[in-house]
Scaffold this motif. Structure first.
Motif, mmCIF file in Angstrom:
data_model
loop_
_atom_site.group_PDB
_atom_site.id
_atom_site.type_symbol
_atom_site.label_atom_id
_atom_site.label_comp_id
_atom_site.label_asym_id
_atom_site.label_seq_id
_atom_site.Cartn_x
_atom_site.Cartn_y
_atom_site.Cartn_z
ATOM 1 N N ASN A 6 0.820 -1.209 0.000
ATOM 2 C CA ASN A 6 0.000 0.000 0.000
ATOM 3 C C ASN A 6 0.860 1.268 0.000
ATOM 4 O OD1 ASN A 6 -2.546 -1.359 0.148
ATOM 5 N ND2 ASN A 6 -2.099 -1.816 2.277
ATOM 6 N N LEU A 7 1.984 1.201 -0.671
ATOM 7 C CA LEU A 7 2.895 2.344 -0.710
ATOM 8 C C LEU A 7 2.231 3.556 -1.355
ATOM 9 C CD1 LEU A 7 5.706 3.483 -0.155
ATOM 10 C CD2 LEU A 7 6.436 2.542 -2.354
ATOM 11 N N ASP A 8 1.465 3.324 -2.414
ATOM 12 C CA ASP A 8 0.795 4.432 -3.092
ATOM 13 C C ASP A 8 -0.217 5.133 -2.191
ATOM 14 O OD1 ASP A 8 -0.734 2.116 -3.152
ATOM 15 O OD2 ASP A 8 -1.591 2.522 -5.128
ATOM 16 N N VAL A 9 -0.865 4.372 -1.306
ATOM 17 C CA VAL A 9 -1.827 4.944 -0.369
ATOM 18 C C VAL A 9 -1.121 5.880 0.611
ATOM 19 C CG1 VAL A 9 -3.483 4.420 1.469
ATOM 20 C CG2 VAL A 9 -3.382 2.969 -0.573
ATOM 21 N N MET A 10 0.006 5.412 1.160
ATOM 22 C CA MET A 10 0.752 6.244 2.117
ATOM 23 C C MET A 10 1.347 7.471 1.429
ATOM 24 S SD MET A 10 0.278 5.189 5.074
ATOM 25 C CE MET A 10 1.296 6.468 5.766
ATOM 26 N N MET A 11 1.804 7.303 0.207
ATOM 27 C CA MET A 11 2.343 8.444 -0.535
ATOM 28 C C MET A 11 1.247 9.488 -0.770
ATOM 29 S SD MET A 11 4.785 6.466 -3.258
ATOM 30 C CE MET A 11 4.862 7.876 -4.330
ATOM 31 N N SER A 17 5.235 12.670 -4.093
ATOM 32 C CA SER A 17 5.367 12.035 -5.405
ATOM 33 C C SER A 17 6.414 10.923 -5.352
ATOM 34 C CB SER A 17 5.778 13.068 -6.445
ATOM 35 O OG SER A 17 7.106 13.490 -6.211
ATOM 36 N N LEU A 18 6.395 10.087 -6.368
ATOM 37 C CA LEU A 18 7.386 9.022 -6.468
ATOM 38 C C LEU A 18 8.786 9.608 -6.613
ATOM 39 C CD1 LEU A 18 7.313 5.919 -6.468
ATOM 40 C CD2 LEU A 18 7.376 6.000 -8.944
ATOM 41 N N ASN A 19 8.899 10.709 -7.357
ATOM 42 C CA ASN A 19 10.207 11.368 -7.515
ATOM 43 C C ASN A 19 10.734 11.875 -6.185
ATOM 44 O OD1 ASN A 19 10.504 11.048 -10.305
ATOM 45 N ND2 ASN A 19 9.254 12.850 -10.722
ATOM 46 N N GLU A 20 9.864 12.510 -5.406
ATOM 47 C CA GLU A 20 10.275 13.043 -4.108
ATOM 48 C C GLU A 20 10.678 11.922 -3.157
ATOM 49 O OE1 GLU A 20 8.552 15.928 -0.544
ATOM 50 O OE2 GLU A 20 7.302 15.521 -2.304
ATOM 51 N N LEU A 29 13.910 5.335 -9.245
ATOM 52 C CA LEU A 29 12.482 5.363 -9.568
ATOM 53 C C LEU A 29 11.983 3.990 -9.984
ATOM 54 C CD1 LEU A 29 12.093 8.712 -11.514
ATOM 55 C CD2 LEU A 29 11.050 8.111 -9.347
ATOM 56 N N SER A 30 12.783 3.261 -10.742
ATOM 57 C CA SER A 30 12.344 1.945 -11.206
ATOM 58 C C SER A 30 12.180 0.965 -10.043
ATOM 59 C CB SER A 30 13.300 1.380 -12.259
ATOM 60 O OG SER A 30 14.593 1.230 -11.738
ATOM 61 N N ASN A 31 13.092 0.992 -9.078
ATOM 62 C CA ASN A 31 12.956 0.095 -7.922
ATOM 63 C C ASN A 31 11.757 0.465 -7.065
ATOM 64 O OD1 ASN A 31 15.068 -1.609 -8.524
ATOM 65 N ND2 ASN A 31 16.556 -0.444 -7.341
ATOM 66 N N LEU A 32 11.518 1.752 -6.865
ATOM 67 C CA LEU A 32 10.340 2.177 -6.107
ATOM 68 C C LEU A 32 9.058 1.828 -6.848
ATOM 69 C CD1 LEU A 32 10.999 5.631 -4.419
ATOM 70 C CD2 LEU A 32 10.380 3.482 -3.344
ATOM 71 N N SER A 33 9.080 1.958 -8.159
ATOM 72 C CA SER A 33 7.909 1.611 -8.963
ATOM 73 C C SER A 33 7.591 0.123 -8.861
ATOM 74 C CB SER A 33 8.144 2.002 -10.419
ATOM 75 O OG SER A 33 7.021 1.702 -11.192
ATOM 76 N N LYS A 39 5.173 -5.765 -7.479
ATOM 77 C CA LYS A 39 5.923 -6.754 -8.251
ATOM 78 C C LYS A 39 7.231 -7.163 -7.583
ATOM 79 C CE LYS A 39 3.911 -5.312 -12.591
ATOM 80 N NZ LYS A 39 4.131 -4.732 -13.910
ATOM 81 N N ALA A 40 7.583 -6.514 -6.485
ATOM 82 C CA ALA A 40 8.824 -6.839 -5.782
ATOM 83 C C ALA A 40 8.700 -8.190 -5.094
ATOM 84 C CB ALA A 40 9.150 -5.760 -4.759
ATOM 85 N N LYS A 41 9.769 -8.949 -5.116
ATOM 86 C CA LYS A 41 9.803 -10.256 -4.456
ATOM 87 C C LYS A 41 10.307 -10.149 -3.026
ATOM 88 C CE LYS A 41 8.522 -12.543 -8.081
ATOM 89 N NZ LYS A 41 7.163 -13.018 -8.171
ATOM 90 N N ALA A 42 11.009 -9.073 -2.721
ATOM 91 C CA ALA A 42 11.582 -8.904 -1.380
ATOM 92 C C ALA A 42 11.868 -7.427 -1.149
ATOM 93 C CB ALA A 42 12.883 -9.708 -1.263
ATOM 94 N N ILE A 43 12.030 -7.082 0.132
ATOM 95 C CA ILE A 43 12.439 -5.733 0.498
ATOM 96 C C ILE A 43 13.354 -5.854 1.714
ATOM 97 C CG2 ILE A 43 10.361 -5.360 1.886
ATOM 98 C CD1 ILE A 43 10.597 -2.364 1.189
#
Length: 75
Positions: A6-11, A17-20, A29-33, A39-43
């Motif tokens: 739910n990263l987009d919700v918190m943002m 913004s994703l850039n900020e 940006l690509s890793n955050l996206s 789609k990430a398998k791990a963090i």
């Protein structure tokens, strides 16, 4: 079993913004996206910690567990 990101919700709640976020966290940006779209398998815990610090939230605000039964009935 599914982990929902739910990263987009918190943002949106923090009006960031994703850039900020990328600049403040130090991730591309690509890793955050990839993380934002689920789609990430791990963090790494250190990455999660930094994101939570920047967004002033808890890991549970970003990550949510939904079992397969809930996933099919609610979505």
């Amino acid at each position: 079993m599914a982990i929902i990101v739910n990263l987009d919700v918190m943002m949106a709640k923090r009006k960031m913004s994703l850039n900020e976020l990328s600049d403040k966290v130090g991730l591309t940006l690509s890793n955050l996206s990839i993380l934002k779209t689920g789609k990430a398998k791990a963090i790494r815990f250190s990455t999660l910690e930094t994101i939570c610090n920047v967004l002033e939230c808890q890991p549970g605000d970003i990550l949510e567990y939904v079992n397969d039964e809930q996933k099919t009935t609610t979505r």
